[in-house]
Design a protein around this motif. Structure first.
Motif, mmCIF file in Angstrom:
data_model
loop_
_atom_site.group_PDB
_atom_site.id
_atom_site.type_symbol
_atom_site.label_atom_id
_atom_site.label_comp_id
_atom_site.label_asym_id
_atom_site.label_seq_id
_atom_site.Cartn_x
_atom_site.Cartn_y
_atom_site.Cartn_z
ATOM 1 N N ILE A 123 -31.576 -5.349 -92.867
ATOM 2 C CA ILE A 123 -31.748 -6.401 -93.875
ATOM 3 C C ILE A 123 -33.224 -6.614 -94.173
ATOM 4 O O ILE A 123 -33.622 -6.759 -95.338
ATOM 5 C CB ILE A 123 -31.069 -7.704 -93.414
ATOM 6 C CG1 ILE A 123 -29.558 -7.537 -93.441
ATOM 7 C CG2 ILE A 123 -31.493 -8.886 -94.280
ATOM 8 C CD1 ILE A 123 -28.790 -8.685 -92.851
ATOM 9 N N GLY A 124 -34.059 -6.622 -93.138
ATOM 10 C CA GLY A 124 -35.500 -6.761 -93.354
ATOM 11 C C GLY A 124 -36.066 -5.614 -94.169
ATOM 12 O O GLY A 124 -36.898 -5.827 -95.063
ATOM 13 N N TYR A 125 -35.620 -4.397 -93.884
ATOM 14 C CA TYR A 125 -36.081 -3.230 -94.633
ATOM 15 C C TYR A 125 -35.673 -3.322 -96.100
ATOM 16 O O TYR A 125 -36.483 -3.052 -96.994
ATOM 17 C CB TYR A 125 -35.515 -1.952 -94.000
ATOM 18 C CG TYR A 125 -35.812 -0.700 -94.772
ATOM 19 C CD1 TYR A 125 -37.088 -0.151 -94.769
ATOM 20 C CD2 TYR A 125 -34.827 -0.076 -95.519
ATOM 21 C CE1 TYR A 125 -37.368 0.990 -95.489
ATOM 22 C CE2 TYR A 125 -35.093 1.067 -96.238
ATOM 23 C CZ TYR A 125 -36.368 1.603 -96.220
ATOM 24 O OH TYR A 125 -36.642 2.727 -96.932
ATOM 25 N N VAL A 126 -34.446 -3.722 -96.357
ATOM 26 C CA VAL A 126 -33.971 -3.844 -97.744
ATOM 27 C C VAL A 126 -34.729 -4.944 -98.465
ATOM 28 O O VAL A 126 -35.092 -4.784 -99.642
ATOM 29 C CB VAL A 126 -32.454 -4.108 -97.764
ATOM 30 C CG1 VAL A 126 -31.976 -4.507 -99.148
ATOM 31 C CG2 VAL A 126 -31.693 -2.880 -97.287
ATOM 32 N N MET A 127 -35.001 -6.054 -97.802
ATOM 33 C CA MET A 127 -35.752 -7.141 -98.441
ATOM 34 C C MET A 127 -37.177 -6.709 -98.769
ATOM 35 O O MET A 127 -37.688 -7.018 -99.842
ATOM 36 C CB MET A 127 -35.749 -8.375 -97.533
ATOM 37 C CG MET A 127 -34.409 -9.065 -97.461
ATOM 38 S SD MET A 127 -34.354 -10.413 -96.275
ATOM 39 C CE MET A 127 -35.520 -11.548 -96.990
ATOM 40 N N LEU A 128 -37.830 -5.993 -97.841
ATOM 41 C CA LEU A 128 -39.184 -5.519 -98.114
ATOM 42 C C LEU A 128 -39.203 -4.485 -99.234
ATOM 43 O O LEU A 128 -40.096 -4.488 -100.083
ATOM 44 C CB LEU A 128 -39.798 -4.915 -96.853
ATOM 45 C CG LEU A 128 -40.224 -5.904 -95.776
ATOM 46 C CD1 LEU A 128 -40.659 -5.172 -94.533
ATOM 47 C CD2 LEU A 128 -41.329 -6.801 -96.294
ATOM 48 N N LYS A 129 -38.214 -3.623 -99.260
ATOM 49 C CA LYS A 129 -38.136 -2.596 -100.295
ATOM 50 C C LYS A 129 -37.905 -3.233 -101.675
ATOM 51 O O LYS A 129 -38.504 -2.821 -102.663
ATOM 52 C CB LYS A 129 -37.038 -1.610 -99.965
ATOM 53 C CG LYS A 129 -37.063 -0.372 -100.785
ATOM 54 C CD LYS A 129 -36.043 0.631 -100.270
ATOM 55 C CE LYS A 129 -36.089 1.876 -101.094
ATOM 56 N NZ LYS A 129 -35.100 2.861 -100.645
ATOM 57 N N SER A 130 -37.039 -4.236 -101.743
ATOM 58 C CA SER A 130 -36.771 -4.883 -103.025
ATOM 59 C C SER A 130 -37.968 -5.729 -103.467
ATOM 60 O O SER A 130 -38.212 -5.883 -104.670
ATOM 61 C CB SER A 130 -35.517 -5.760 -102.949
ATOM 62 O OG SER A 130 -35.723 -6.853 -102.105
ATOM 63 N N LYS A 131 -38.748 -6.242 -102.537
ATOM 64 C CA LYS A 131 -39.932 -7.017 -102.878
ATOM 65 C C LYS A 131 -41.006 -6.107 -103.489
ATOM 66 O O LYS A 131 -41.706 -6.492 -104.414
ATOM 67 C CB LYS A 131 -40.461 -7.719 -101.632
ATOM 68 C CG LYS A 131 -41.511 -8.756 -101.899
ATOM 69 C CD LYS A 131 -41.866 -9.482 -100.613
ATOM 70 C CE LYS A 131 -42.848 -10.586 -100.891
ATOM 71 N NZ LYS A 131 -43.217 -11.317 -99.668
ATOM 72 N N LYS A 132 -41.132 -4.888 -102.970
ATOM 73 C CA LYS A 132 -42.115 -3.948 -103.501
ATOM 74 C C LYS A 132 -41.755 -3.495 -104.899
ATOM 75 O O LYS A 132 -42.618 -3.222 -105.712
ATOM 76 C CB LYS A 132 -42.238 -2.741 -102.578
ATOM 77 C CG LYS A 132 -42.946 -3.036 -101.285
ATOM 78 C CD LYS A 132 -43.055 -1.808 -100.415
ATOM 79 C CE LYS A 132 -43.742 -2.127 -99.106
ATOM 80 N NZ LYS A 132 -43.809 -0.951 -98.224
ATOM 81 N N LYS A 133 -40.458 -3.390 -105.199
ATOM 82 C CA LYS A 133 -40.030 -2.980 -106.535
ATOM 83 C C LYS A 133 -40.392 -4.022 -107.584
ATOM 84 O O LYS A 133 -40.727 -3.701 -108.702
ATOM 85 C CB LYS A 133 -38.516 -2.732 -106.564
ATOM 86 C CG LYS A 133 -38.113 -1.411 -105.975
ATOM 87 C CD LYS A 133 -36.624 -1.175 -106.178
ATOM 88 C CE LYS A 133 -36.228 0.156 -105.625
ATOM 89 N NZ LYS A 133 -34.780 0.404 -105.811
#
Length: 80
Positions: free
Chosen positions: A68-78
Motif C-alpha cells: 500500500i505504501g509503494y502504491v501510494m508513493l507511486k501514485s503521488k509521483k504521477k
C-alpha cells in the motif's frame, strides 16, 4: 488455457485442504493422544501451533502495508 486454470485451482485446493487437515489434527486431536504414541513424531511441538500462524499473519500485514505504501508513493509521483 481453461485446463491449466483448472489444474492450478485443483492443486491449490488440494494444498489448502491438506494444510487445513494437518493443522486441525495437530491442534484439536493430538493433545488427546498419549505423548509416547508414534504419531507425535510427525508433528512439531505444540508451541508452534500458535507461533506459525501469528508469524504468517505478521508477515502478511507487513507485506500489505509495504504494498500500500509503494502504491501510494507511486501514485503521488504521477500527480507531480
Amino acid at each position: 488455457m481453461e485446463l491449466a486454470d483448472r489444474a492450478v485451482g485443483f492443486i491449490l485446493s488440494l494444498i489448502s485442504v491438506t494444510i487445513f487437515t494437518y493443522y486441525t489434527f495437530w491442534v484439536i486431536i493430538l493433545p488427546f493422544v498419549d505423548s509416547n504414541h508414534f504419531i507425535h513424531r510427525y508433528f512439531l511441538p505444540q508451541e508452534y501451533a500458535i507461533l506459525i500462524p501469528v508469524s504468517a499473519g505478521v508477515a502478511l500485514l507487513c507485506f500489505i502495508s509495504i504494498f500500500i505504501g509503494y502504491v501510494m508513493l507511486k501514485s503521488k509521483k504521477k500527480k507531480a
